[in-house]
Design an enzyme around this catalytic site. Structure first.
Site, short mmCIF file in Angstrom:
data_model
loop_
_atom_site.label_atom_id
_atom_site.label_comp_id
_atom_site.label_asym_id
_atom_site.label_seq_id
_atom_site.Cartn_x
_atom_site.Cartn_y
_atom_site.Cartn_z
N LYS A 30 -42.79 69.09 -4.96
CA LYS A 30 -41.58 69.35 -4.18
C LYS A 30 -41.74 68.76 -2.78
O LYS A 30 -42.81 68.87 -2.16
CB LYS A 30 -41.31 70.84 -4.10
CG LYS A 30 -41.07 71.51 -5.44
CD LYS A 30 -39.75 71.10 -6.06
CE LYS A 30 -39.47 71.88 -7.33
NZ LYS A 30 -38.13 71.58 -7.90
N ASP A 35 -39.40 65.84 -5.82
CA ASP A 35 -38.12 66.53 -6.00
C ASP A 35 -37.71 67.17 -4.68
O ASP A 35 -38.43 68.02 -4.15
CB ASP A 35 -38.28 67.60 -7.09
CG ASP A 35 -36.98 68.30 -7.41
OD1 ASP A 35 -35.94 67.99 -6.80
OD2 ASP A 35 -37.00 69.19 -8.29
N GLU A 75 -36.30 62.82 -7.14
CA GLU A 75 -35.33 63.69 -7.83
C GLU A 75 -34.44 64.45 -6.85
O GLU A 75 -34.92 64.96 -5.84
CB GLU A 75 -36.11 64.68 -8.70
CG GLU A 75 -35.27 65.64 -9.49
CD GLU A 75 -36.11 66.47 -10.44
OE1 GLU A 75 -35.70 67.61 -10.74
OE2 GLU A 75 -37.19 66.02 -10.87
N GLU A 126 -29.44 67.44 -12.88
CA GLU A 126 -29.56 68.87 -13.15
C GLU A 126 -28.40 69.66 -12.56
O GLU A 126 -28.11 70.77 -13.02
CB GLU A 126 -30.89 69.42 -12.65
CG GLU A 126 -31.01 69.55 -11.15
CD GLU A 126 -32.32 70.19 -10.72
OE1 GLU A 126 -32.30 71.38 -10.34
OE2 GLU A 126 -33.36 69.51 -10.77
N ASP A 143 -29.03 68.60 -18.05
CA ASP A 143 -29.46 69.95 -18.41
C ASP A 143 -28.46 70.51 -19.41
O ASP A 143 -27.27 70.63 -19.10
CB ASP A 143 -29.51 70.81 -17.15
CG ASP A 143 -29.99 72.24 -17.38
OD1 ASP A 143 -29.59 72.85 -18.40
OD2 ASP A 143 -30.74 72.77 -16.53
N HIS A 182 -33.81 68.37 -17.35
CA HIS A 182 -34.25 69.37 -16.39
C HIS A 182 -34.50 70.71 -17.08
O HIS A 182 -33.66 71.21 -17.82
CB HIS A 182 -33.17 69.54 -15.32
CG HIS A 182 -33.32 70.77 -14.48
ND1 HIS A 182 -32.51 71.89 -14.62
CD2 HIS A 182 -34.19 71.07 -13.48
CE1 HIS A 182 -32.87 72.81 -13.74
NE2 HIS A 182 -33.88 72.36 -13.04
#
Length: 362
Positions: free
Chosen positions: A168, A197, A223, A249, A272, A299
């Site tokens: 992250k 992400d 992401e 997502e 997703d 996702h």
């Protein structure tokens, strides 16, 4: 005709096994909506969708108050027609997150029912393109973890044979993000894929700036760099960097994915199944991406997405975030860093009724 005689719906709350914090939120609980469709031939299918902490009761109410009355008595087999019928009954709230999540729980149950009736697994029904897919891990890379723990998590994933790790990003300074990523790359070497992400944290200008620091580290993808409704910003970012931009997502319709793909704003599609409205639209998105030579790496929801990602030719990864262990008997088989889709009738999830009762929200 195989008529829908009864539809049951329930809400269960699941707490994550580990603390999960990203640039925008903390994952406190997963509100899981489960739908069971019963038909006149004595069969049933179970589907589900989820929210991260809010909106579960709204999804539940939409299913109970509007979708169930619209579906009772109808033939359960023509899933595409049933999806369109649900859309026709909810025009005032589509396209929207709550409605898509409600559709997904019902649509997934109908696919599970189809598989149980025909004796086929979701993986085979949806295409059966790959017998297994590589897995990457997300659990060790949360934003609140100190750099030492992030590095240790990546090393554990590598030692376990997984093929990638997600880290992250979204620290206050780009230098701190870059330091964490560089430490991970140094620790795991060049062979392990490293994804980043941002969970929609940046402006387009800031994302372009940060992407330049990621490029020397051979990052697999960047992401959710921007808010999901910023199509123009994603297009600018994609044109400015060699790092693939991953989106999806937080997109809730086939049409929105079409806009991203047409604009060249998606290098990786992370559709997703719960958020796009079920397996029926998920497959449309995956094949639209295939037509434009764009890869799919869905996702979350690994227990369901393993079958779908392996079903389509452009599926490349399954995200490892276990979340259903508390309410299921089944587990995924991971060997040599790859996961094999379940080849049993239906969606391949063996629910634990007693555990569902224990986690049910009154």
């Amino acid at each position: 005709m195989t008529r829908i005689e009864r539809i049951d719906v329930q809400l269960v709350d699941l707490e994550p096994a580990a603390v999960r914090v990203d640039a925008m939120q903390s994952f406190v609980k997963q509100e899981t909506v489960l739908v069971t469709v019963h038909t006149s031939d004595g069969l049933s299918g179970i589907g589900y969708s989820y929210t991260i902490g809010t909106g579960g009761r709204a999804v539940l109410s939409l299913i109970r108050d509007h979708l169930i009355p619209a579906l009772l008595g109808r033939d359960a087999r023509p899933i595409e027609a049933l999806w369109r019928h649900m859309l026709d009954q909810t025009r005032a709230t589509t396209v929207g997150a709550i409605t898509s999540l409600a559709f997904a729980a019902v649509d997934t149950a109908l696919w599970d029912l189809r598989g149980r009736r025909t004796g086929e697994s979701l993986w085979r029904m949806a295409g059966g393109a790959h017998e297994r897919l590589p897995v990457y891990d997300t659990e060790g890379g949360w934003l609140h973890l100190p750099i030492e723990e992030v590095v240790e998590g990546a090393q554990r994933s590598a030692a376990a044979g997984l093929r990638g790790v997600k880290i992250k990003v979204g620290k206050e300074s780009s230098a701190e993000d870059a330091e964490r990523l560089a430490a991970v790359r140094l620790a795991v070497g060049p062979e392990l894929e490293v994804m980043v992400d941002a969970n929609q944290a940046f402006t387009a200008a800031e994302a372009i700036r940060r992407a330049r620091t990621y490029e020397p580290l051979d990052i697999a993808w960047f992401e959710e760099p921007l808010p999901a409704d910023d199509l123009a910003g994603h297009r600018r970012l994609s044109a400015s960097t060699s790092v693939p931009v991953a989106v999806g997502e937080s997109l809730y319709s086939v049409q929105r994915f079409g806009a991203y793909l047409a604009a060249g704003a998606a290098g990786i599609v992370q559709v997703d199944v719960a958020r796009v409205g079920g397996i029926t639209p998920w497959l449309k998105v995956a094949h639209a991406a295939e037509a434009l030579n764009v890869a799919v790496s869905p996702h979350f929801l690994m227990e369901l997405h393993v079958s779908l990602a392996a079903a389509v030719p452009n599926g490349i990864f399954v995200e490892h975030i276990p979340q259903l262990q508390a309410i299921t008997h089944s587990t995924l088989a991971i060997e040599d860093g790859c996961v094999t889709p379940p080849d049993v009738p239906g969606i391949g999830i063996d629910w634990n009724p007693d555990a569902l009762d224990d986690h049910r929200v009154a």
